[in-house]
Every structure is written in structure tokens, then in C-alpha cells.
Design a protein around this motif. Structure first.
Motif: not given
Length: 210
Positions: A22-24, A157-162, A183-190
Motif C-alpha cells: 500500500s506504500h511501496p 493509487p500510488h505513483d512511481s515518480v521519484p 524517495q523512490a518506488h521500491h519495485a523500481l529502485v532498490d
């Protein structure tokens, strides 16, 4: 723009695991040495804020994961991520967003950023362009040497913008430092990509020349 396909089974699981949260998003804050960058700007009388936007945007654009965005069940890679940064306005004591195409040439970027920033002072905008997600959301908090920051955002919905923020510049032990939060979306940025961002940012500041 191209579609990203994960060939590794583990990478697919990693994406699905974090994308299902819910908060990635995850976030790191660190103090960055900007001594050479800051002194170079002073020497050549260049604008601080827009130069920082350039430096931070360059660092993000050079890492492809910071240009990835989630669209439904797909991941796409933009050729360029545009900084959308906060600027003061003449309309109220709250900010406006100023969105500029990232241009690799520093002087050309400054000119375009200055042009659009002047428009936003008297005709502020607060809306993203419909259907667009190739942003880097950026904000300056120049009054505070912050050690952390929390951004307002939709969880559903959450977005994937850093999201990239920077704080008060200060001197310590002959070096000039500035807090930076990413801050970044963890599914994209590790964590590896996040560490790369901070390391590259400090290197870009150290090697900045005019």
C-alpha cells in the motif's frame, strides 16, 4: 519510451512484492559535500536554485531506474525525466510547480528554467499534465538542515515518480554540505540504485566545471 521486461524470475518477484504494498516508496536522507559546486557557482555568479535542479536532475537521469515508471501492469523507461520543482509565486505565500525538460547542456537548461520560472511567478500551476508521468518531483527546504522528510502523496493509487528534496546549505570542517532526501518506488529502485544516486551526486558536485 520503451517497455521494460524483467527476464530474471527473482527480479519479477521483487517487483511484485513491493508493487503490491500500500506504500511501496522508500526514502534516504544524507548530507552531500557540494564545496566545489557551490564555490564554482559563486565564482561565476550562477543561480543557486536552478543550478541545483540541474545537478540533481542530471544525477537522476543518468540512472535508468530513475526514469522507469509503472503504468498498470507494465514498466516503461522514459528517455528523459523532467524536473518539476517548487518556486515562489506572486499570487500567494505558497509555491507553484515549475516543470522543465531536462537538457544536458547546463547553460541551455538554466535559460529554459529561468523562462518558465518567470511565467510561474505570475501564472502559477499546480496540476500535472494529463497522462504524463516522466517527472522528478523536487522541492527545496532551504531554511532547515533536515535529517528526514515526509512527502504528501496518495497511497491509493500510488505513483512511481521519484521525489527529491534538498535543505539548508551549511559549512562544517571547511567543507560545504547540503542535506538531500530521495524517495523512490521500491519495485523500481532498490538500495543499490539509491546508493548510486548519492555517490554520483557527490561526484558530480565535485567535478562540476563551467
Amino acid at each position: 519510451m520503451k517497455k521494460i521486461k524483467f527476464d530474471s524470475a527473482h527480479r519479477k518477484k521483487h517487483f511484485a512484492f513491493f508493487n503490491g504494498m500500500s506504500h511501496p516508496h522508500f526514502q534516504l536522507t544524507a548530507n552531500i559535500v557540494i564545496t566545489n559546486f557551490y564555490k564554482t557557482l559563486k565564482t561565476y555568479n550562477k543561480p543557486l536554485n536552478n543550478s541545483l535542479v540541474y545537478l540533481l536532475s542530471k544525477t537522476a537521469n543518468d540512472i535508468k531506474e530513475f526514469r522507469w515508471r509503472i503504468r498498470g501492469e507494465e514498466v516503461v523507461e522514459h528517455p528523459m525525466a523532467r524536473p518539476s520543482f517548487t518556486v515562489p509565486t506572486e499570487q500567494a505565500d505558497v509555491f507553484s510547480f515549475c516543470t522543465v525538460d531536462y537538457i544536458t547542456d547546463y547553460e541551455a537548461f538554466l535559460a529554459e528554467a529561468s523562462r518558465i520560472q518567470e511565467l510561474m511567478r505570475t501564472n502559477p500551476s499546480f496540476e500535472d499534465e494529463e497522462g504524463m508521468d516522466n517527472y522528478l518531483f523536487m522541492s527545496a527546504i532551504p531554511w532547515v538542515k533536515f535529517t528526514g522528510i515526509q512527502h504528501a502523496m496518495n497511497y491509493h493509487p500510488h505513483d512511481s515518480v521519484p521525489r527529491i528534496s534538498w535543505g539548508k546549505i551549511y559549512e562544517e570542517n571547511t567543507e560545504i554540505l547540503m542535506p538531500v532526501s530521495v524517495q523512490a518506488h521500491h519495485a523500481l529502485v532498490d538500495g543499490r540504485h539509491m546508493g548510486m544516486y548519492f555517490n554520483n551526486l557527490e561526484e558530480n558536485a565535485l567535478n562540476f566545471k563551467l
